[in-house]
Design a protein around this motif. Structure first.
Motif, PDB file in Angstrom:
ATOM      1  N   GLY A  60     -26.316   1.137 -26.667  1.00 49.04           N
ATOM      2  CA  GLY A  60     -26.119   2.480 -27.171  1.00 49.04           C
ATOM      3  C   GLY A  60     -25.455   3.433 -26.198  1.00 49.04           C
ATOM      4  O   GLY A  60     -25.169   4.584 -26.552  1.00 49.04           O
ATOM      5  N   LYS A  61     -25.183   2.998 -24.969  1.00 48.39           N
ATOM      6  CA  LYS A  61     -24.519   3.854 -23.980  1.00 48.39           C
ATOM      7  C   LYS A  61     -23.053   3.449 -23.840  1.00 48.39           C
ATOM      8  O   LYS A  61     -22.710   2.272 -23.982  1.00 48.39           O
ATOM      9  CB  LYS A  61     -25.224   3.748 -22.629  1.00 48.39           C
ATOM     10  N   VAL A  62     -22.201   4.446 -23.576  1.00 45.06           N
ATOM     11  CA  VAL A  62     -20.769   4.210 -23.452  1.00 45.06           C
ATOM     12  C   VAL A  62     -20.379   4.205 -21.971  1.00 45.06           C
ATOM     13  O   VAL A  62     -20.751   5.106 -21.213  1.00 45.06           O
ATOM     14  CB  VAL A  62     -19.959   5.284 -24.197  1.00 45.06           C
ATOM     15  N   TYR A  63     -19.640   3.193 -21.574  1.00 45.53           N
ATOM     16  CA  TYR A  63     -19.167   3.077 -20.200  1.00 45.53           C
ATOM     17  C   TYR A  63     -17.640   2.952 -20.212  1.00 45.53           C
ATOM     18  O   TYR A  63     -17.058   2.338 -21.106  1.00 45.53           O
ATOM     19  CB  TYR A  63     -19.771   1.858 -19.505  1.00 45.53           C
ATOM     20  N   ILE A  64     -17.021   3.549 -19.219  1.00 42.65           N
ATOM     21  CA  ILE A  64     -15.572   3.451 -19.055  1.00 42.65           C
ATOM     22  C   ILE A  64     -15.276   2.690 -17.770  1.00 42.65           C
ATOM     23  O   ILE A  64     -15.858   2.972 -16.718  1.00 42.65           O
ATOM     24  CB  ILE A  64     -14.910   4.848 -18.971  1.00 42.65           C
ATOM     25  N   LYS A  65     -14.400   1.701 -17.876  1.00 42.59           N
ATOM     26  CA  LYS A  65     -13.925   0.979 -16.707  1.00 42.59           C
ATOM     27  C   LYS A  65     -12.443   1.286 -16.521  1.00 42.59           C
ATOM     28  O   LYS A  65     -11.648   1.096 -17.437  1.00 42.59           O
ATOM     29  CB  LYS A  65     -14.128  -0.530 -16.864  1.00 42.59           C
ATOM     30  N   LEU A  66     -12.088   1.787 -15.347  1.00 42.98           N
ATOM     31  CA  LEU A  66     -10.704   2.150 -15.055  1.00 42.98           C
ATOM     32  C   LEU A  66     -10.136   1.214 -14.004  1.00 42.98           C
ATOM     33  O   LEU A  66     -10.784   0.939 -12.985  1.00 42.98           O
ATOM     34  CB  LEU A  66     -10.622   3.589 -14.521  1.00 42.98           C
ATOM     35  N   GLY A  67      -8.943   0.740 -14.248  1.00 41.85           N
ATOM     36  CA  GLY A  67      -8.248  -0.087 -13.269  1.00 41.85           C
ATOM     37  C   GLY A  67      -7.009   0.648 -12.802  1.00 41.85           C
ATOM     38  O   GLY A  67      -6.113   0.932 -13.600  1.00 41.85           O
ATOM     39  N   MET A  68      -6.951   1.015 -11.528  1.00 45.47           N
ATOM     40  CA  MET A  68      -5.800   1.734 -10.993  1.00 45.47           C
ATOM     41  C   MET A  68      -5.081   0.862  -9.978  1.00 45.47           C
ATOM     42  O   MET A  68      -5.650   0.445  -8.971  1.00 45.47           O
ATOM     43  CB  MET A  68      -6.229   3.043 -10.332  1.00 45.47           C
ATOM     44  N   LYS A  69      -3.828   0.565 -10.259  1.00 52.08           N
ATOM     45  CA  LYS A  69      -3.026  -0.269  -9.373  1.00 52.08           C
ATOM     46  C   LYS A  69      -2.387   0.587  -8.293  1.00 52.08           C
ATOM     47  O   LYS A  69      -1.678   1.556  -8.588  1.00 52.08           O
ATOM     48  CB  LYS A  69      -1.943  -1.002 -10.169  1.00 52.08           C
ATOM     49  N   LEU A  70      -2.654   0.256  -7.047  1.00 54.82           N
ATOM     50  CA  LEU A  70      -2.065   0.956  -5.909  1.00 54.82           C
ATOM     51  C   LEU A  70      -1.026   0.069  -5.253  1.00 54.82           C
ATOM     52  O   LEU A  70      -1.275  -1.113  -4.999  1.00 54.82           O
ATOM     53  CB  LEU A  70      -3.140   1.325  -4.883  1.00 54.82           C
ATOM     54  N   SER A  71       0.148   0.643  -4.969  1.00 58.29           N
ATOM     55  CA  SER A  71       1.216  -0.100  -4.294  1.00 58.29           C
ATOM     56  C   SER A  71       1.597   0.651  -3.028  1.00 58.29           C
ATOM     57  O   SER A  71       1.946   1.841  -3.083  1.00 58.29           O
ATOM     58  CB  SER A  71       2.444  -0.244  -5.207  1.00 58.29           C
ATOM     59  N   ASN A  72       1.510  -0.015  -1.897  1.00 54.22           N
ATOM     60  CA  ASN A  72       1.827   0.593  -0.606  1.00 54.22           C
ATOM     61  C   ASN A  72       3.333   0.575  -0.394  1.00 54.22           C
ATOM     62  O   ASN A  72       3.927  -0.467  -0.160  1.00 54.22           O
ATOM     63  CB  ASN A  72       1.110  -0.167   0.512  1.00 54.22           C
ATOM     64  N   GLY A  73       3.949   1.755  -0.492  1.00 52.80           N
ATOM     65  CA  GLY A  73       5.391   1.851  -0.306  1.00 52.80           C
ATOM     66  C   GLY A  73       5.783   2.273   1.089  1.00 52.80           C
ATOM     67  O   GLY A  73       6.962   2.527   1.363  1.00 52.80           O
ATOM     68  N   GLY A  74       4.810   2.346   1.996  1.00 54.20           N
ATOM     69  CA  GLY A  74       5.086   2.769   3.364  1.00 54.20           C
ATOM     70  C   GLY A  74       5.369   1.611   4.297  1.00 54.20           C
ATOM     71  O   GLY A  74       5.564   0.470   3.871  1.00 54.20           O
ATOM     72  N   THR A  75       5.350   1.905   5.596  1.00 47.51           N
ATOM     73  CA  THR A  75       5.618   0.887   6.610  1.00 47.51           C
ATOM     74  C   THR A  75       4.373   0.572   7.432  1.00 47.51           C
ATOM     75  O   THR A  75       4.428  -0.220   8.370  1.00 47.51           O
ATOM     76  CB  THR A  75       6.736   1.358   7.557  1.00 47.51           C
ATOM     77  N   LYS A  76       3.231   1.214   7.073  1.00 51.01           N
ATOM     78  CA  LYS A  76       1.979   0.987   7.785  1.00 51.01           C
ATOM     79  C   LYS A  76       0.924   0.437   6.823  1.00 51.01           C
ATOM     80  O   LYS A  76       1.048   0.590   5.610  1.00 51.01           O
ATOM     81  CB  LYS A  76       1.475   2.284   8.415  1.00 51.01           C
ATOM     82  N   VAL A  77      -0.113  -0.160   7.386  1.00 51.16           N
ATOM     83  CA  VAL A  77      -1.212  -0.682   6.571  1.00 51.16           C
ATOM     84  C   VAL A  77      -2.008   0.484   5.993  1.00 51.16           C
ATOM     85  O   VAL A  77      -2.348   1.433   6.704  1.00 51.16           O
ATOM     86  CB  VAL A  77      -2.139  -1.579   7.405  1.00 51.16           C
ATOM     87  N   LEU A  78      -2.285   0.432   4.693  1.00 53.46           N
ATOM     88  CA  LEU A  78      -3.101   1.453   4.038  1.00 53.46           C
ATOM     89  C   LEU A  78      -4.540   0.976   3.979  1.00 53.46           C
ATOM     90  O   LEU A  78      -4.853  -0.011   3.318  1.00 53.46           O
ATOM     91  CB  LEU A  78      -2.588   1.729   2.617  1.00 53.46           C
ATOM     92  N   SER A  79      -5.430   1.660   4.695  1.00 56.62           N
ATOM     93  CA  SER A  79      -6.857   1.339   4.653  1.00 56.62           C
ATOM     94  C   SER A  79      -7.532   2.239   3.634  1.00 56.62           C
ATOM     95  O   SER A  79      -7.106   3.371   3.404  1.00 56.62           O
ATOM     96  CB  SER A  79      -7.484   1.552   6.041  1.00 56.62           C
ATOM     97  N   ASP A  80      -8.571   1.744   3.011  1.00 65.31           N
ATOM     98  CA  ASP A  80      -9.327   2.511   2.029  1.00 65.31           C
ATOM     99  C   ASP A  80      -9.682   3.871   2.617  1.00 65.31           C
ATOM    100  O   ASP A  80     -10.442   3.955   3.594  1.00 65.31           O
ATOM    101  CB  ASP A  80     -10.597   1.741   1.667  1.00 65.31           C
ATOM    102  N   PRO A  81      -9.142   4.985   2.070  1.00 67.57           N
ATOM    103  CA  PRO A  81      -9.407   6.306   2.636  1.00 67.57           C
ATOM    104  C   PRO A  81     -10.793   6.839   2.295  1.00 67.57           C
ATOM    105  O   PRO A  81     -11.192   7.893   2.780  1.00 67.57           O
ATOM    106  CB  PRO A  81      -8.308   7.176   2.013  1.00 67.57           C
ATOM    107  N   GLY A  82     -11.523   6.132   1.434  1.00 65.45           N
ATOM    108  CA  GLY A  82     -12.863   6.572   1.081  1.00 65.45           C
ATOM    109  C   GLY A  82     -12.881   7.806   0.195  1.00 65.45           C
ATOM    110  O   GLY A  82     -13.862   8.556   0.182  1.00 65.45           O
TER     111      GLY A  82
END
Length: 271
Positions: A206-228
């Motif tokens: 009886g409860k509604v849940y939403i699942k979101l999938g967001m695709k991230l693409s690193n277009g820079g020249t450095k490693v992208l760490s999870d910014p939190g």
């Protein structure tokens, strides 16, 4: 039988005073069904690039490239990004120019540079540079009708400033991004392209849940760490729900040119 219900979703990634937002329309019906809103697709036809540029001085100009609003209890935060282009043979000091935001109600607020861009004070010869600003706009929640005006210092005038031009956001502009379309943003000062890959709706006990999938693409020249960053979902009625990432979607690292889909969950209570 589950009745199809339109759900307008705004996903916001927040860090300090700067909130990058990823907004899209979707129809949530079941775990296997999500489709793009036709109204969102049409509204996104107008881009800020069509507003043109403002000349600051000979061979130096500026364009408005991005504008978003994120909701906060103590006042909504509007961010806008200006891209300065210096086609002259000498350096330009950005302190010689500033911008102000005018709301449709007539309130005028001077933009403040976000912390991550505070060091961008000069523009070398024959170069371009983007700077993001923020203002607290109170209860306002629409970018339509907002105006960013550009000024330069003029000590011969009574106000010591001279208006050089501006950008007015037209009614047909929308910051809504349809599912499947992408949006460029900055994360940890790295250029990232984000795209709403999936929007899924589940009904469990009886409860509604939403699942979101967001695709991230690193277009820079450095490693992208999870910014939190904290992520939130905004319903069509204006309610805000905190999104919780799946355990597999935290602590990630994206190499340059690498892509990854980050998944979030929330219990959804539309009202």
């Amino acid at each position: 039988m589950h009745r199809q219900k339109k759900t307008c979703i705004a996903m916001m990634l927040c860090a300090a005073m700067l909130s990058q937002s990823f907004v899209f329309d979707a129809y949530g019906t079941s775990a296997a069904d999500s489709s793009v809103s036709k109204s969102a697709s049409g509204a996104s036809m107008f881009t800020l690039d069509k507003l043109g540029s403002v000349t600051l001085k000979q061979s130096v100009s500026v364009k408005l490239t991005d504008m978003n609003i994120s909701v906060h209890p103590d006042g909504n935060i509007l961010t806008y990004t200006l891209r300065y282009s210096n086609n002259s043979g000498s350096r330009v000091d950005l302190i010689d120019y500033f911008s102000k935001l005018s709301t449709p109600s007539g309130t005028i607020i001077k933009g403040k540079v976000v912390t991550s861009d505070a060091g961008k004070r000069t523009l070398p010869a024959n170069s371009s540079q983007s700077v993001t600003y923020y203002v607290n706009i109170g209860r306002s929640a629409q970018v339509n009708g907002m105006k960013v005006s550009m000024f330069g210092w003029d000590f011969s005038s009574a106000t010591y400033e001279k208006k050089l031009g501006g950008f007015t956001i037209p009614a047909q502009y929308s910051s809504v991004v349809p599912v499947g379309k992408s949006k460029k943003m900055k994360m940890n000062n790295i250029s990232v392209t984000a795209k709403a890959d999936t929007v899924q709706r589940y009904t469990i006990n009886g409860k509604v849940y939403i699942k979101l999938g967001m695709k991230l693409s690193n277009g820079g020249t450095k490693v992208l760490s999870d910014p939190g960053y904290k992520a939130y979902l905004k319903s069509a009625g204006g309610s805000i729900f905190e999104l919780l990432p799946e355990s597999s979607s935290t602590g990630y690292k994206l190499q340059p040119q690498e892509s990854r889909t980050i998944y979030y969950w929330t219990e959804f209570l539309p009202r």
